[in-house]
Design an enzyme around this catalytic site. Sequence first.
Site, short mmCIF file in Angstrom:
data_model
loop_
_atom_site.label_atom_id
_atom_site.label_comp_id
_atom_site.label_asym_id
_atom_site.label_seq_id
_atom_site.Cartn_x
_atom_site.Cartn_y
_atom_site.Cartn_z
N GLU A 34 -10.31 21.01 7.11
CA GLU A 34 -10.96 20.17 6.12
C GLU A 34 -11.79 19.15 6.87
O GLU A 34 -11.61 18.36 7.63
CB GLU A 34 -9.79 19.37 5.54
CG GLU A 34 -10.32 18.62 4.39
CD GLU A 34 -9.32 17.73 3.62
OE1 GLU A 34 -8.47 17.06 4.38
OE2 GLU A 34 -9.40 17.73 2.36
N LYS A 93 -0.57 0.29 -1.91
CA LYS A 93 -1.49 0.07 -0.86
C LYS A 93 -2.91 0.96 -0.99
O LYS A 93 -2.58 2.10 -0.82
CB LYS A 93 -0.90 0.48 0.42
CG LYS A 93 -1.82 -0.21 1.46
CD LYS A 93 -1.24 0.20 3.10
CE LYS A 93 -2.06 1.70 3.44
NZ LYS A 93 -3.50 1.44 3.62
N CYS A 118 -11.14 15.90 -2.01
CA CYS A 118 -10.06 16.74 -1.55
C CYS A 118 -10.39 18.14 -2.14
O CYS A 118 -9.72 19.22 -1.49
CB CYS A 118 -8.77 16.21 -2.03
SG CYS A 118 -8.76 15.87 -3.83
N GLU A 135 -1.64 15.66 7.29
CA GLU A 135 -0.89 15.38 8.45
C GLU A 135 0.15 14.08 7.98
O GLU A 135 1.22 14.10 8.55
CB GLU A 135 -1.83 14.80 9.43
CG GLU A 135 -1.41 14.51 10.78
CD GLU A 135 -2.38 14.12 11.68
OE1 GLU A 135 -3.96 14.13 11.18
OE2 GLU A 135 -2.10 13.62 12.75
N GLU A 167 -0.10 14.35 -2.79
CA GLU A 167 -1.49 14.95 -3.13
C GLU A 167 -2.18 14.89 -1.93
O GLU A 167 -2.54 13.99 -1.52
CB GLU A 167 -1.96 14.13 -4.10
CG GLU A 167 -1.61 14.03 -5.44
CD GLU A 167 -1.63 15.34 -6.41
OE1 GLU A 167 -2.12 16.31 -6.06
OE2 GLU A 167 -1.09 15.24 -7.77
P1 NAD Z 1 -4.96 9.29 5.35
O1 NAD Z 1 -3.79 10.19 5.10
O2 NAD Z 1 -5.56 8.94 6.72
O3 NAD Z 1 -4.69 7.98 4.78
C1 NAD Z 1 -4.39 7.76 3.14
C2 NAD Z 1 -3.81 6.64 3.12
O4 NAD Z 1 -2.36 6.81 3.87
C3 NAD Z 1 -4.42 5.40 3.62
O5 NAD Z 1 -4.23 4.28 2.74
C4 NAD Z 1 -3.82 5.08 4.81
O6 NAD Z 1 -3.80 3.55 5.27
C5 NAD Z 1 -2.30 5.32 4.69
N1 NAD Z 1 -1.58 5.94 5.88
C6 NAD Z 1 -2.04 6.14 7.04
N2 NAD Z 1 -0.79 6.40 7.93
C7 NAD Z 1 0.17 6.29 7.10
C8 NAD Z 1 1.73 6.16 7.32
N3 NAD Z 1 2.21 6.70 8.40
N4 NAD Z 1 2.49 6.16 6.49
C9 NAD Z 1 1.89 5.79 5.29
N5 NAD Z 1 0.51 5.61 4.85
C10 NAD Z 1 -0.24 6.04 5.73
O7 NAD Z 1 -5.94 10.14 4.76
P2 NAD Z 1 -7.46 9.53 4.27
O8 NAD Z 1 -8.49 10.11 5.69
O9 NAD Z 1 -7.52 7.95 3.98
O10 NAD Z 1 -7.94 10.45 2.87
C11 NAD Z 1 -8.47 11.76 3.21
C12 NAD Z 1 -7.33 12.79 2.78
O11 NAD Z 1 -7.00 12.57 1.34
C13 NAD Z 1 -8.03 13.80 2.70
O12 NAD Z 1 -7.16 14.82 3.57
C14 NAD Z 1 -8.13 14.36 1.22
O13 NAD Z 1 -8.03 15.91 1.06
C15 NAD Z 1 -6.89 13.78 0.81
N6 NAD Z 1 -6.98 13.54 -0.54
C16 NAD Z 1 -6.23 14.28 -1.48
C17 NAD Z 1 -6.52 14.26 -2.83
C18 NAD Z 1 -5.41 15.05 -4.01
O14 NAD Z 1 -5.53 14.74 -4.79
N7 NAD Z 1 -4.88 16.15 -3.48
C19 NAD Z 1 -7.12 13.19 -3.36
C20 NAD Z 1 -7.66 12.29 -2.38
C21 NAD Z 1 -7.97 12.62 -1.12
#
Ligand code: NAD
Length: 507
Positions: free
Chosen positions: A417, A212, A320, A267, A286
């Site tokens: 962040e 997804k 990230c 979170e 990640e």
């Molecule tokens: P997010 O956690 O809000 O969403 C990430 C994904 O999870 C989206 O596709 C969202 O639809 C989905 N999602 C939301 N709630 C969910 C649930 N309860 N169960 C399963 N899936 C769910 O994060 P974001 O705002 O899209 O992305 C930013 C975050 O991603 C930042 O914290 C960033 O640091 C992190 N990130 C980490 C890496 C890494 O390699 N460590 C790489 C890129 C981004």
Amino acid sequence: MKTSATKPAASRPSRASRSRGPSARELIFGDLWEFDPAPETADPYIRSSYGLFINGKFSPARKGGSFPSISPGNEKKLTDLALADAADVDAAYSAASKAYEKVWSKLPGNERGKFLYRIARLLQDRAREFAVAESLDGGKPIKESRDFDVPTAAAHFFYHAGWADKLDHLAPGRQVAPYGVVGQVIPWNFPLLMLAWKIAPALAAGNCIVIKPAETTSITALKLCEVFQEAGLPPGVVNVVTGAGETGAAVMSHPLASKVAFTGSTEVGKAIMRSLAGTGKKMTMELGGKAANIVFEDAPLGQAVEGIINGIFFNQGHVCCAGSRLLVQESIADDMLTRLKLRMQSLRVGDPLDKNTDIGAINSKEQLTRISELVKSGVAEGAELYQTPCRLPSKGFYFPPSIFSKVTQSHRIAREEIFGPVLSILTFRTPEEAIEKANNTAYGLSAGVWTDKGSRILKMASQLKAGVVWANTYNKFDPASPFGGYKESGFGREGGRQGLLDYCKLL
Ligand code: NAD
């Protein structure tokens, strides 16, 4: 390029108010120089609507739900996306499971590798179209999607294509086997690249996939499905479902997924781990980061300025591993601040599709609100804010490049962040203090060290609690190099032998 010398240089700081670093050359672009617009004009071939990609075909959601996808650069609608519910996710898993049993698990590694090579080459063929679609959909500058996201995504497919028939060498002395069907969820900051990081190793290892993309940036994932069709990838091997958190939760918790991989916020990662505890599913997480970029007084300062600017303003700071906490040795702190302010004035903020744009649009209205709120908290808590006097487009979601000096460890802008173009500057006196401050965070994804001394680089790298440490550079990525976190930044690796192993069972 044209000059507008007759314009009043209202936003230009007075000469007396400017203190200069010894070698800093001043270039003021703000109101004195204007570039002619240089928009990328290639057609991104975005359809007016997209279905879910299940069993090799696009089909509408069973209940007919859909949601719009807009461009953050101008707030115009780009397309309508199907909204997958639990029944759609179930259909995707059935297709993946059937494809695994009947086709994919029976193919030898070299045959799987051919599909990966084909996908990589087709992506290269359509690179320009993908770059435009990525910038329109996500807001990142075209020069980044063109020169980084799309080529690096193709490189991941090439790299893993090479591994597909060499899995016997992955874990010396051990046999490896695929999990079967894996579930994956990705964020919006590098939509195509995160997709490649997830799909390429999973396929090379012999798994089938339900994935997804993020709800604000699904278009290049769906365009990649067209590439899968063109490459003749057997139906059901990769299935893409679109939707928001509920769809993601259904992908993560489905009983047919024996392994799940999540990239996103800490979170949500924690919530997924709680819900999957005890199910026996293998997980890779990640998550977020708050990296320290540490500059010693003996560092090549001009080079460090470029690394700091790239570390925080690349992809509008939606990274990230962004170097969002700058730790500068006290003796050079004033000089560094002056140099950074001067360098920031030449950053061009605006239309993501313009080839001269350095900083594009913030990915969504929600993210813009979050950045603005955290910046307000920085001012309220007593840090000193500097923002470049740039003009922002009237439509779309934009935020000026910002740096905070006089930041203390307890400020929210030093702990949370921000995920935007905002740098927090702290100082240190000794290497020990730098290490203590750098490690004083819940996260542990990445760090940077700038110094002339090789021995100091090695010492710092061994003591920093971060999955990746860059030395005298920042934000360098390679498919052969593993990437991942410590502490609340997650576990598991992506890229390299280590990342591929995370998609294999050891027998
Ligand atoms: P997010 O956690 O809000 O969403 C990430 C994904 O999870 C989206 O596709 C969202 O639809 C989905 N999602 C939301 N709630 C969910 C649930 N309860 N169960 C399963 N899936 C769910 O994060 P974001 O705002 O899209 O992305 C930013 C975050 O991603 C930042 O914290 C960033 O640091 C992190 N990130 C980490 C890496 C890494 O390699 N460590 C790489 C890129 C981004």
